[in-house]
Design a protein around this motif. Structure first.
Motif, PDB file in Angstrom:
ATOM      1  N   VAL A  65      10.562   8.327   6.718  1.00 15.32           N
ATOM      2  CA  VAL A  65       9.991   7.015   6.117  1.00 15.32           C
ATOM      3  C   VAL A  65       8.649   7.389   5.818  1.00 15.32           C
ATOM      4  CG1 VAL A  65       7.201   6.127   7.039  1.00 15.32           C
ATOM      5  CG2 VAL A  65       9.418   5.943   8.148  1.00 15.32           C
ATOM      6  N   TYR A  66       8.700   8.996   5.252  1.00 18.00           N
ATOM      7  CA  TYR A  66       7.866   9.556   3.705  1.00 18.00           C
ATOM      8  C   TYR A  66       8.299   9.638   2.372  1.00 18.00           C
ATOM      9  CZ  TYR A  66       5.934  12.867   0.632  1.00 18.00           C
ATOM     10  OH  TYR A  66       5.225  13.388  -0.702  1.00 18.00           O
ATOM     11  N   SER A  77       8.558   5.804   1.519  1.00 17.80           N
ATOM     12  CA  SER A  77       7.209   4.721   1.284  1.00 17.80           C
ATOM     13  C   SER A  77       6.779   5.340  -0.064  1.00 17.80           C
ATOM     14  CB  SER A  77       6.297   6.075   2.149  1.00 17.80           C
ATOM     15  OG  SER A  77       5.523   7.268   1.448  1.00 17.80           O
ATOM     16  N   ARG A  93       4.839   0.697   1.619  1.00 21.77           N
ATOM     17  CA  ARG A  93       3.037   1.224   3.007  1.00 21.77           C
ATOM     18  C   ARG A  93       4.193   0.956   3.890  1.00 21.77           C
ATOM     19  NH1 ARG A  93      -1.551  -0.962   4.994  1.00 21.77           N
ATOM     20  NH2 ARG A  93      -2.543   1.103   4.867  1.00 21.77           N
ATOM     21  N   PHE A  94       3.938   1.920   4.619  1.00 21.95           N
ATOM     22  CA  PHE A  94       4.096   1.859   6.182  1.00 21.95           C
ATOM     23  C   PHE A  94       3.290   1.585   6.609  1.00 21.95           C
ATOM     24  CE2 PHE A  94       8.704   3.247   4.821  1.00 21.95           C
ATOM     25  CZ  PHE A  94       9.760   2.563   5.985  1.00 21.95           C
ATOM     26  N   CYS A  95       3.230   0.822   8.359  1.00 21.16           N
ATOM     27  CA  CYS A  95       2.093   1.073   9.400  1.00 21.16           C
ATOM     28  C   CYS A  95       3.257   1.584  10.196  1.00 21.16           C
ATOM     29  CB  CYS A  95       2.246  -0.383   9.808  1.00 21.16           C
ATOM     30  SG  CYS A  95       1.402  -0.918   8.605  1.00 21.16           S
ATOM     31  N   LEU A  96       2.164   2.560  10.958  1.00 20.72           N
ATOM     32  CA  LEU A  96       2.835   3.293  12.006  1.00 20.72           C
ATOM     33  C   LEU A  96       1.962   3.225  13.364  1.00 20.72           C
ATOM     34  CD1 LEU A  96       4.617   5.380  13.251  1.00 20.72           C
ATOM     35  CD2 LEU A  96       3.566   6.862  12.574  1.00 20.72           C
ATOM     36  N   SER A 121       3.108   8.291  -2.849  1.00 21.77           N
ATOM     37  CA  SER A 121       3.582   7.782  -1.485  1.00 21.77           C
ATOM     38  C   SER A 121       2.645   6.319  -1.553  1.00 21.77           C
ATOM     39  CB  SER A 121       2.804   8.324  -0.254  1.00 21.77           C
ATOM     40  OG  SER A 121       3.488   7.218   0.358  1.00 21.77           O
ATOM     41  N   VAL A 178       1.109   5.768   4.577  1.00 23.57           N
ATOM     42  CA  VAL A 178       1.825   5.335   5.802  1.00 23.57           C
ATOM     43  C   VAL A 178       0.446   5.345   6.878  1.00 23.57           C
ATOM     44  CG1 VAL A 178       3.056   6.303   8.166  1.00 23.57           C
ATOM     45  CG2 VAL A 178       3.972   6.638   4.979  1.00 23.57           C
TER      46      VAL A 178
END
Length: 170
Positions: A39-40, A43, A47-50, A75, A78
């Motif tokens: 994911v990094y 990114s 953009r990631f949501c966790l 990035s 995250v």
């Protein structure tokens, strides 16, 4: 990276890393390094949501710190989101990309049409990444990075066999 409490996910486009075990009371830290690194790397493009539980948040922060240690931070972010089931369902309504496990995909069959990277294990317990619906990704750079990262993991795990020349381009 960052923490949000029941806040709205970022405006589209955003991706979601959904690991059901992060919503429970405990998780094995060693099981997080590969999905967090994956994911990094992605990114850089989205953009990631966790979604996480309060109980797993300190571990998530610690493992992400270890993943990032010594790397430059290129990035779009995250965001760790401490949220209940309703907010998670809302977050999962329209992700650009879903990175999850086979159990995470099984929990949300309504997302079958969404581009997905499934983190799974082979019969020999090696890590593998299976890609679904990536033809629906409009961002060619993200698609290329996704395919490249998945191939690298699968090669390293012995899950990808090729003869002759093979190359990855970033």
């Amino acid at each position: 990276m960052s923490q949000e409490h029941a806040a709205q996910p970022a405006a589209t486009p955003f991706a979601v890393l959904f690991l059901p075990e992060l919503l429970g009371p405990a998780v094995e830290p060693g099981e997080l390094f590969l999905p967090f690194t994956f994911v990094y790397l992605l990114s850089m493009h989205v953009r990631f949501c966790l979604p996480v539980s309060e109980a797993t948040l300190p571990l998530v922060e610690k493992v992400f710190d270890q993943v990032l240690d010594g790397h430059s931070l290129h990035s779009k972010g995250v965001a760790y989101v401490v949220a209940g089931a309703d907010h998670i369902a809302q977050m999962l309504q329209s992700p650009l990309l879903l990175v999850t496990t086979e159990s995470g995909a099984a929990e949300h069959p309504e997302l079958q049409a969404v581009p997905q990277a499934l983190m799974c294990r082979s019969a020999e317990k090696a890590h593998l990444v299976r890609l679904r619906n990536i033809d629906k990704l409009a961002d060619e750079e993200l698609k290329g990075k996704l395919v490249g990262c998945a191939q690298l993991i699968n090669i390293q795990s012995g899950g990808f066999i090729t003869e002759g020349h093979f190359s990855l381009s970033w």
